[in-house]
Design a protein around this motif. Sequence first.
Motif, PDB file in Angstrom:
ATOM      1  N   LYS A 189       1.358  -1.558   0.184  1.00 34.56           N
ATOM      2  CA  LYS A 189       0.108   0.235  -0.151  1.00 34.56           C
ATOM      3  C   LYS A 189       1.104   1.338  -0.194  1.00 34.56           C
ATOM      4  O   LYS A 189       1.674   1.285   0.572  1.00 34.56           O
ATOM      5  CB  LYS A 189      -0.769  -0.445   1.732  1.00 34.56           C
ATOM      6  N   GLU A 190       0.368   2.494  -1.420  1.00 35.42           N
ATOM      7  CA  GLU A 190       1.510   3.191  -1.065  1.00 35.42           C
ATOM      8  C   GLU A 190       0.409   4.473  -1.136  1.00 35.42           C
ATOM      9  O   GLU A 190       0.161   4.538  -1.440  1.00 35.42           O
ATOM     10  CB  GLU A 190       2.231   3.265  -2.389  1.00 35.42           C
TER      11      GLU A 190
ATOM     12  N   GLY B  16      -0.986   6.164   0.677  1.00 40.93           N
ATOM     13  CA  GLY B  16      -2.959   5.864   1.458  1.00 40.93           C
ATOM     14  C   GLY B  16      -2.995   7.317   1.573  1.00 40.93           C
ATOM     15  O   GLY B  16      -3.121   8.056   1.807  1.00 40.93           O
TER      16      GLY B  16
END
Length: 164
Positions: free
Chosen positions: A153-154, A156
């Motif tokens: 996850k980047e 977010g």
Amino acid sequence: MLPRQIAPDLDDIDRTLLELLQEDADQNHADMAARVGLSAAGVHKRLKRLRQEGYVRRLTAQLDRSRLGLDLLCFLKITFRSNLQPENLVDLQRAIRALPEVLECYTLTGSSDAILKVAVTDHIALRDFLSRLSLQQQVIERAETCIALEEFKEGGALPLRDPA
């Protein structure tokens, strides 16, 4: 004691507009208006107010690191020579501003004093970055480098609604 509410002064339309901006800041006001039940002018007015009130700091593009050749993502856990003295923070801020590879920097509680998120092309660029970092500052006693192996996850989006 009850937990603080997330942005209690925003209504559902404001929250939805902010969520839409986080999804894609490039979408036009007419598309956003259709999703929230307002006119495009109404969306424009609300977004202008949200910017003026500081909810939106700036709009930026999220680029693809790998496509640009910045394949090595690292985290540097930093320990200062004399903990979090104000002069250490000033020196660290000055040093990292001169290093474009630093994407983010935070001071911390715990065993490390700060953490840096760094993007470079490869291990040679990482070595060169670490050399430049050590030359540009005098406050770091130790830097532990952790290389990211995989991203799940980047970048977010911020949660804008209470989880209940």
